[in-house]
Design a protein around this motif. Structure first.
Motif, PDB file in Angstrom:
ATOM      1  N   ASN A 363       0.804  -1.227   0.000  1.00 34.14           N
ATOM      2  CA  ASN A 363       0.000   0.000   0.000  1.00 34.14           C
ATOM      3  C   ASN A 363       0.835   1.276   0.000  1.00 34.14           C
ATOM      4  OD1 ASN A 363      -2.418  -1.384  -0.118  1.00 34.14           O
ATOM      5  ND2 ASN A 363      -2.695  -1.430   2.090  1.00 34.14           N
ATOM      6  N   PRO A 364       1.868   1.434   0.852  1.00 40.79           N
ATOM      7  CA  PRO A 364       2.680   2.655   0.779  1.00 40.79           C
ATOM      8  C   PRO A 364       3.385   2.832  -0.562  1.00 40.79           C
ATOM      9  CG  PRO A 364       3.075   1.489   2.832  1.00 40.79           C
ATOM     10  CD  PRO A 364       2.280   0.569   1.969  1.00 40.79           C
ATOM     11  N   ILE A 365       3.782   1.727  -1.198  1.00 43.72           N
ATOM     12  CA  ILE A 365       4.435   1.816  -2.508  1.00 43.72           C
ATOM     13  C   ILE A 365       3.442   2.332  -3.544  1.00 43.72           C
ATOM     14  CG2 ILE A 365       5.587   0.487  -4.311  1.00 43.72           C
ATOM     15  CD1 ILE A 365       6.562  -1.408  -2.134  1.00 43.72           C
ATOM     16  N   ILE A 366       2.202   1.867  -3.462  1.00 43.95           N
ATOM     17  CA  ILE A 366       1.172   2.325  -4.400  1.00 43.95           C
ATOM     18  C   ILE A 366       0.942   3.815  -4.245  1.00 43.95           C
ATOM     19  CG2 ILE A 366      -1.254   2.082  -5.041  1.00 43.95           C
ATOM     20  CD1 ILE A 366      -1.046  -0.850  -4.114  1.00 43.95           C
ATOM     21  N   TYR A 367       0.886   4.296  -3.009  1.00 47.66           N
ATOM     22  CA  TYR A 367       0.691   5.727  -2.791  1.00 47.66           C
ATOM     23  C   TYR A 367       1.827   6.529  -3.397  1.00 47.66           C
ATOM     24  CZ  TYR A 367      -2.367   3.805   0.829  1.00 47.66           C
ATOM     25  OH  TYR A 367      -3.307   3.092   1.500  1.00 47.66           O
ATOM     26  N   THR A 368       3.052   6.038  -3.253  1.00 43.68           N
ATOM     27  CA  THR A 368       4.216   6.754  -3.781  1.00 43.68           C
ATOM     28  C   THR A 368       4.177   6.820  -5.297  1.00 43.68           C
ATOM     29  OG1 THR A 368       5.511   5.934  -1.911  1.00 43.68           O
ATOM     30  CG2 THR A 368       6.729   6.816  -3.769  1.00 43.68           C
ATOM     31  N   MET A 369       3.747   5.751  -5.952  1.00 44.90           N
ATOM     32  CA  MET A 369       3.776   5.703  -7.412  1.00 44.90           C
ATOM     33  C   MET A 369       2.649   6.489  -8.063  1.00 44.90           C
ATOM     34  SD  MET A 369       4.762   1.706  -8.038  1.00 44.90           S
ATOM     35  CE  MET A 369       4.412   1.854  -9.779  1.00 44.90           C
ATOM     36  N   PHE A 370       1.459   6.484  -7.460  1.00 42.56           N
ATOM     37  CA  PHE A 370       0.275   6.999  -8.142  1.00 42.56           C
ATOM     38  C   PHE A 370      -0.285   8.292  -7.562  1.00 42.56           C
ATOM     39  CE2 PHE A 370       0.337   2.484  -9.131  1.00 42.56           C
ATOM     40  CZ  PHE A 370       0.085   2.497 -10.493  1.00 42.56           C
ATOM     41  N   ASN A 371       0.107   8.684  -6.357  1.00 38.56           N
ATOM     42  CA  ASN A 371      -0.443   9.880  -5.731  1.00 38.56           C
ATOM     43  C   ASN A 371       0.615  10.971  -5.705  1.00 38.56           C
ATOM     44  OD1 ASN A 371      -1.244  11.763  -3.477  1.00 38.56           O
ATOM     45  ND2 ASN A 371      -3.022  10.418  -3.512  1.00 38.56           N
ATOM     46  N   THR A 372       0.334  12.086  -6.377  1.00 37.97           N
ATOM     47  CA  THR A 372       1.318  13.153  -6.530  1.00 37.97           C
ATOM     48  C   THR A 372       1.688  13.770  -5.196  1.00 37.97           C
ATOM     49  OG1 THR A 372       0.382  13.641  -8.695  1.00 37.97           O
ATOM     50  CG2 THR A 372       1.826  15.299  -7.733  1.00 37.97           C
ATOM     51  N   GLU A 373       0.690  14.015  -4.324  1.00 36.41           N
ATOM     52  CA  GLU A 373       0.963  14.680  -3.060  1.00 36.41           C
ATOM     53  C   GLU A 373       1.844  13.817  -2.154  1.00 36.41           C
ATOM     54  OE1 GLU A 373      -1.984  14.641  -4.474  1.00 36.41           O
ATOM     55  OE2 GLU A 373      -2.233  16.773  -4.938  1.00 36.41           O
ATOM     56  N   PHE A 374       1.523  12.519  -2.066  1.00 36.15           N
ATOM     57  CA  PHE A 374       2.357  11.630  -1.276  1.00 36.15           C
ATOM     58  C   PHE A 374       3.763  11.540  -1.861  1.00 36.15           C
ATOM     59  CE2 PHE A 374      -1.640   9.819   0.447  1.00 36.15           C
ATOM     60  CZ  PHE A 374      -1.291   9.794   1.786  1.00 36.15           C
ATOM     61  N   LYS A 375       3.846  11.492  -3.188  1.00 39.88           N
ATOM     62  CA  LYS A 375       5.150  11.389  -3.839  1.00 39.88           C
ATOM     63  C   LYS A 375       6.021  12.597  -3.509  1.00 39.88           C
ATOM     64  CE  LYS A 375       5.055   9.935  -8.045  1.00 39.88           C
ATOM     65  NZ  LYS A 375       4.920   9.895  -9.517  1.00 39.88           N
ATOM     66  N   LYS A 376       5.427  13.801  -3.544  1.00 40.42           N
ATOM     67  CA  LYS A 376       6.184  15.002  -3.233  1.00 40.42           C
ATOM     68  C   LYS A 376       6.698  14.976  -1.794  1.00 40.42           C
ATOM     69  CE  LYS A 376       3.807  18.093  -6.476  1.00 40.42           C
ATOM     70  NZ  LYS A 376       2.895  19.263  -6.604  1.00 40.42           N
ATOM     71  N   PHE A 377       5.841  14.540  -0.874  1.00 40.59           N
ATOM     72  CA  PHE A 377       6.259  14.513   0.528  1.00 40.59           C
ATOM     73  C   PHE A 377       7.363  13.482   0.751  1.00 40.59           C
ATOM     74  CE2 PHE A 377       6.005  12.961   4.876  1.00 40.59           C
ATOM     75  CZ  PHE A 377       6.043  14.149   5.593  1.00 40.59           C
ATOM     76  N   PHE A 378       7.224  12.289   0.152  1.00 41.22           N
ATOM     77  CA  PHE A 378       8.249  11.268   0.314  1.00 41.22           C
ATOM     78  C   PHE A 378       9.586  11.734  -0.258  1.00 41.22           C
ATOM     79  CE2 PHE A 378       4.932   7.604   0.336  1.00 41.22           C
ATOM     80  CZ  PHE A 378       4.600   7.956   1.636  1.00 41.22           C
ATOM     81  N   LYS A 379       9.545  12.383  -1.424  1.00 40.83           N
ATOM     82  CA  LYS A 379      10.783  12.894  -2.008  1.00 40.83           C
ATOM     83  C   LYS A 379      11.422  13.938  -1.107  1.00 40.83           C
ATOM     84  CE  LYS A 379       9.822  12.093  -6.914  1.00 40.83           C
ATOM     85  NZ  LYS A 379       9.581  12.718  -8.251  1.00 40.83           N
ATOM     86  N   LYS A 380      10.589  14.794  -0.536  1.00 42.49           N
ATOM     87  CA  LYS A 380      11.113  15.820   0.370  1.00 42.49           C
ATOM     88  C   LYS A 380      11.752  15.194   1.598  1.00 42.49           C
ATOM     89  CE  LYS A 380       8.126  18.429   2.488  1.00 42.49           C
ATOM     90  NZ  LYS A 380       7.085  19.460   2.721  1.00 42.49           N
ATOM     91  N   CYS A 381      11.126  14.149   2.138  1.00 43.44           N
ATOM     92  CA  CYS A 381      11.690  13.453   3.309  1.00 43.44           C
ATOM     93  C   CYS A 381      13.013  12.789   2.973  1.00 43.44           C
ATOM     94  CB  CYS A 381      10.691  12.426   3.819  1.00 43.44           C
ATOM     95  SG  CYS A 381       9.256  13.128   4.637  1.00 43.44           S
ATOM     96  N   PHE A 382      13.079  12.104   1.811  1.00 45.65           N
ATOM     97  CA  PHE A 382      14.307  11.417   1.435  1.00 45.65           C
ATOM     98  C   PHE A 382      15.441  12.401   1.157  1.00 45.65           C
ATOM     99  CE2 PHE A 382      11.425   7.828  -0.138  1.00 45.65           C
ATOM    100  CZ  PHE A 382      11.568   7.151   1.063  1.00 45.65           C
ATOM    101  N   ARG A 383      15.103  13.561   0.570  1.00 48.12           N
ATOM    102  CA  ARG A 383      16.136  14.550   0.313  1.00 48.12           C
ATOM    103  C   ARG A 383      16.691  15.120   1.604  1.00 48.12           C
ATOM    104  NH1 ARG A 383      12.982  17.766  -4.565  1.00 48.12           N
ATOM    105  NH2 ARG A 383      13.364  16.206  -6.208  1.00 48.12           N
ATOM    106  N   SER A 384      15.823  15.383   2.564  1.00 49.36           N
ATOM    107  CA  SER A 384      16.279  15.930   3.824  1.00 49.36           C
ATOM    108  C   SER A 384      17.087  14.920   4.637  1.00 49.36           C
ATOM    109  CB  SER A 384      15.087  16.421   4.652  1.00 49.36           C
ATOM    110  OG  SER A 384      14.205  15.342   4.932  1.00 49.36           O
ATOM    111  N   CYS A 385      16.708  13.643   4.515  1.00 44.62           N
ATOM    112  CA  CYS A 385      17.414  12.594   5.268  1.00 44.62           C
ATOM    113  C   CYS A 385      18.736  12.186   4.606  1.00 44.62           C
ATOM    114  CB  CYS A 385      16.530  11.361   5.443  1.00 44.62           C
ATOM    115  SG  CYS A 385      15.079  11.648   6.449  1.00 44.62           S
ATOM    116  N   CYS A 386      18.735  12.182   3.276  1.00 45.93           N
ATOM    117  CA  CYS A 386      19.894  11.656   2.547  1.00 45.93           C
ATOM    118  C   CYS A 386      20.747  12.771   1.952  1.00 45.93           C
ATOM    119  CB  CYS A 386      19.427  10.710   1.442  1.00 45.93           C
ATOM    120  SG  CYS A 386      18.426   9.346   2.033  1.00 45.93           S
TER     121      CYS A 386
END
Length: 386
Positions: A363-386
């Motif tokens: 389910n979280p993978i599906i949200y990342t692939m198909f939902n723009t808002e979730f994708k933006k937040f996940f990318k922002k989290c990964f950029r800040s962490c990495c």
């Protein structure tokens, strides 16, 4: 005589311990627990921290993610432990009953959450003017509460001792009452799933009708603009207007309307945008007043905005993955309870159970692939962490 004596000695000695530990199951189980926990924690945190994600649909998704997270914390570790022991249960039977209760409750809560999402989306399509998209109202609170209360009701017989049957095998942790197995499978899966399919069928029929109506209004708006422009050129004077054109346009500019018609989507930017209808140059040079439109009125006329249509695309994927992962388990689980003479291999039962638990990680993978808002937040989290 010597052979008989040696056989007697061998029978009296304890059997040598045989290693039956399932190390692949342990490794896979640990990876699955980490994936399910991390993915669903991210989903819950993203809705909590990101203002753009605080929508009604996402609150239902958080409830789904929370049930998957509890599954990873309360059920999967003990299931992995039993699989590592080769399917032999070595712990207390009270712990086994607790495990069965949480397993039934959380799996049922997952599918009931998906059913509640489909009900909520059906209401949004059927009566959009009475649907609150930003804040959870009483109807949605009732839906969210009902999913968990009904899931608890389905699992409650295990708490009250339905597993305490005579001659219970303490080396195996499972649901002992076959009638309860059928009852829980029907309540948890075989009734909600057809309801979900029918609701989504109704949702997409409603969306199709809405798209056809919108396209018809766009065409009529294009013709109204062109007639207005032609009459202003031929008559030499701009016809009197009252600040708007009869039948306000979903998209005011004809060129944008035609592009929108081709792409079959609406622009979802801004609460109020002043947009102008182009007129011949002589009128623009004479500073003829332009026609202005309130974007908020346009949005009120639309039944569903583009953000909700994006959510509509991701939710059937979630439901499809759920059915793919859990249907084999419930079919095999019910067949084993109904057909006592059927010999269902333990390896098959273990495989379909693992397949069901994998859904909690998808389910979280599906949200990342198909939902723009979730994708933006996940990318922002990964950029800040990495």
């Amino acid at each position: 005589m010597a052979d008989n004596f040696s056989d007697l000695i061998n029978e009296s000695l304890p059997a040598a311990p045989v290693s039956h530990y399932n190390f692949p199951a342990l490794i896979f189980g640990i990876l699955l627990i980490i994936t399910v926990t991390a993915g669903n924690v991210l989903v819950c945190l993203s809705v909590y921290l990101e203002k753009a994600l605080k929508t009604t649909t996402n609150y239902f998704i958080v409830s789904l993610a929370f049930s998957d997270l509890l599954l990873a914390v309360l059920v999967l570790p003990l299931f992995v432990y039993a699989e590592f022991q080769g399917g032999v249960w070595t712990l207390n039977m009270t712990i086994c009953d607790g495990l069965m209760t949480m397993d039934v409750m959380l799996c049922t809560a997952s599918i009931f959450n998906l059913c509640a999402i489909s009900v909520d989306r059906f209401i949004a399509v059927s009566i959009p003017l009475n649907y609150n998209r930003k804040h959870v109202d009483y109807r949605q609170l009732i839906l969210l509460s009902a999913t968990w209360l009904l899931a608890l009701a389905v699992a409650s017989p295990v708490i009250f001792g339905i597993n305490n049957v005579p001659n219970r095998d303490t080396r195996e942790c499972k649901l002992e009452d076959n009638n309860y197995v059928v009852y829980s499978s029907v309540c948890s899966f075989f009734i909600p799933c057809p309801i979900m399919v029918l609701l989504y069928f109704g949702i997409f029929r409603g969306l199709k009708r809405w798209e056809e109506t919108r396209k018809a209004k766009l065409r009529s708006s294009i013709e109204a603009c062109r007639k207005l422009q032609r009459s202003s050129v031929v008559g030499g004077a701009l016809p009197p207007m009252m600040g708007t054109i009869p039948g306000a346009l979903p998209m005011p500019l004809p060129r944008i309307i035609e592009r929108d018609l081709a792409q079959s989507r609406m622009d979802d930017s801004g609460d109020y945008i002043q947009q102008e209808i182009p007129y011949p140059r002589q009128y623009r040079e004479n500073s003829v007043p332009t026609v202005r439109f309130n974007q908020q009125q346009v949005k009120k006329r639309a039944k569903i905005n583009s953000r909700e249509r994006k959510a509509m695309r991701v939710l059937p994927v979630v439901v499809g993955c759920f059915l793919f992962c859990w249907t084999p388990f419930f079919v095999v689980h019910t067949l084993r309870a109904l057909c006592l003479m059927c010999n269902i291999p333990d390896a098959l039962m273990s495989t379909v159970t693992w397949l069901g638990y994998v859904n909690s990680a998808l389910n979280p993978i599906i949200y990342t692939m198909f939902n723009t808002e979730f994708k933006k937040f996940f990318k922002k989290c990964f950029r800040s962490c990495c």
